[in-house]
Design an enzyme around this catalytic site. Structure first.
Site, PDB file in Angstrom:
ATOM      1  CG  HIS A 114      -0.407   0.175   2.525  1.00  0.00           C
ATOM      2  ND1 HIS A 114      -0.237  -0.861   3.410  1.00  0.00           N
ATOM      3  CD2 HIS A 114       0.045   1.287   3.177  1.00  0.00           C
ATOM      4  CE1 HIS A 114       0.268  -0.405   4.544  1.00  0.00           C
ATOM      5  NE2 HIS A 114       0.459   0.894   4.422  1.00  0.00           N
ATOM      6  CG  ASP A 153       0.169  -4.229   3.054  1.00  0.00           C
ATOM      7  OD1 ASP A 153       0.487  -3.722   1.961  1.00  0.00           O
ATOM      8  OD2 ASP A 153      -0.175  -3.558   4.048  1.00  0.00           O
ATOM      9  N   GLY A 230       3.259   6.820   8.049  1.00  0.00           N
ATOM     10  CA  GLY A 230       4.588   7.034   7.486  1.00  0.00           C
ATOM     11  C   GLY A 230       5.552   5.925   7.864  1.00  0.00           C
ATOM     12  CG  ASN A 231       6.509   4.284  11.753  1.00  0.00           C
ATOM     13  OD1 ASN A 231       5.942   4.984  12.583  1.00  0.00           O
ATOM     14  ND2 ASN A 231       7.826   4.146  11.713  1.00  0.00           N
ATOM     15  CB  SER A 232       3.223   2.041   5.760  1.00  0.00           C
ATOM     16  OG  SER A 232       1.999   1.729   6.335  1.00  0.00           O
ATOM     17  N   GLY A 288     -11.251 -22.468  -0.280  1.00  0.00           N
ATOM     18  CA  GLY A 288     -12.624 -22.035  -0.506  1.00  0.00           C
ATOM     19  C   GLY A 288     -13.576 -22.495   0.581  1.00  0.00           C
ATOM     20  CB  VAL A 289     -13.449 -24.243   3.492  1.00  0.00           C
ATOM     21  CG1 VAL A 289     -12.054 -24.095   4.088  1.00  0.00           C
ATOM     22  CG2 VAL A 289     -14.406 -24.815   4.528  1.00  0.00           C
TER      23      VAL A 289
END
Length: 398
Positions: A114, A153, A230-232, A288-289
């Site tokens: 992100h 991410d 800003g730490n991301s 898919g469960v």
């Protein structure tokens, strides 16, 4: 009693008004999913590209104590500020700022997806038009985007190694992280570059909502080290100066750091990085469960034959789970404040690895590959079944 809403917030900072700050940073809810970037490898054949990402022999800090000043002195030069520019018109282009860290003398830098894309804004993720890396001495270099993984991410960019002296930081082992261990975070909170924050590991193996996809992020590290906007993308170091996570989110009522931050475990980031460099994409196995945890009290109340496991509560049509024959009981009842299926399948193991609860399924399946046959041990009534299931590839939506 009034229950206050608690939000997960990414630690991204920037002037993103034109794109909608709330949407772009994930501060507002979104039910849409984003995709995994599928670009060509950044350099060379896949074997050479994967080898290039291996961190050189950077030694951990010596001693058994925790010295934040020593960590900062030895590692800060490897932490960078990342500026992402969205738009090509200088009059309307917007900027976002995050953090990252150098992992290879070849120029590879890890961050969050992100930070370098608009993932989390409710549409398919799109890359920034320009990405710049600012080093500790304020010098800048332009970076290319290698790729990103919205499910964990993780973002990967690359700078020309001749553009600036690179100081890679060593990567640790997030599987060995213990609650209570001291940690240090270095990044650019609120645009204040090269800032140090310290704390402890508050919890491990957290399963938290993803800011960038509809799937859970498993094995997240929870910390009380200050994780601000800003730490991301910045590193979370252990006492010996090894990266154990990528700072990604805060849990907040106000949007400010309130003592609960989360980091992507570095072992997961390594997996994403290696695939992005080798193939330009990241693949995840898919079942898919939908499940919920079976506990001893619930098992006794509803008469289940086992006391632990993951009770099946939903199956995605035409998914690997549906094709393998897993069953769901639509009958529900409430006990101990929990709405729970009266009967139905309970997953108790996958390929011989015990499943105590729902998080174990995600953890085990994530370590497998699409197309692989996994044997699911199912408790159905008072019978134990072995269901072979061919894992699919995690879809862009679920």
């Amino acid at each position: 009693m009034r229950i206050a809403a608690v939000a997960l917030v990414c630690a991204l900072l920037g002037g993103l008004a034109a794109l909608g700050l709330g949407e772009l940073t994930g501060w507002t809810d979104s039910s849409s999913t984003t995709t995994v970037f599928r670009a060509a490898p950044a350099t060379g054949p896949s074997g050479e590209a994967a080898t290039a990402a291996v961190v050189p022999d950077v030694k951990p800090l010596t001693g058994n104590g925790f010295s934040p000043s020593a960590i900062y002195a030895s590692r800060a030069a490897g932490v960078v500020t990342i500026v992402s520019v969205f738009g090509t018109d200088p009059e309307t282009a917007t900027q976002a700022q995050g953090s990252g860290f150098v992992v290879s003398p070849k120029g590879y830098i890890l961050t969050n997806s992100h930070v370098i894309t608009d993932a989390g804004n409710g549409t398919v993720a799109k890359p920034a038009d320009k990405v710049y890396v600012e080093f500790q001495d304020k010098d800048r270099a332009e970076a290319s985007i290698v790729g990103w993984d919205v499910f964990d991410d993780v973002g990967l960019i690359k700078v020309d190694p001749s553009a600036h002296t690179l100081v890679p930081v060593p990567l640790g082992n997030s599987a060995a992280v213990a609650v209570g261990a001291p940690v240090a975070a270095i990044g650019s909170p609120f645009g204040n570059e090269d800032s140090l924050g310290v704390g402890v590991v508050s919890a491990t193996h957290r399963s938290i909502d993803s800011l960038t996809s509809d799937f859970k992020l498993v094995d997240a590290i929870q910390t009380d080290a200050p994780i601000n906007h800003g730490n991301s993308g910045g590193p979370l170091f252990d006492a010996r100066g090894r990266v154990i996570g990528i700072n990604a989110q805060i849990r907040s009522q106000s949007g400010q750091a309130e003592g609960v931050g989360f980091a992507v475990p570095i072992n997961s980031a390594k997996r994403s990085m290696e695939q992005l460099i080798a193939d330009g994409s990241v693949s995840y196995a898919y079942v898919g469960v939908e499940t919920t945890d079976l506990t001893p009290a619930l098992a006794r109340h509803f008469g289940y034959a086992v006391t632990h496991g993951a009770a099946v509560t939903g199956i995605v049509p035409a998914s690997p789970a549906a094709k393998a024959g897993l069953r769901v009981d639509s009958s529900r009842a409430q006990a101990f404040g929990v709405v729970f299926p009266r009967n139905g399948d309970v997953i108790v193991a996958i390929d011989g690895r015990r499943v105590v609860g729902s998080e174990d399924i995600a953890r085990i399946v994530t370590s497998m590959s699409p197309g692989q046959i996994a044997h699911f041990a199912i408790e159905r009534g008072h019978s134990r079944l072995d269901l072979p299931l061919r894992l699919g590839e995690r879809p862009e939506t679920h």
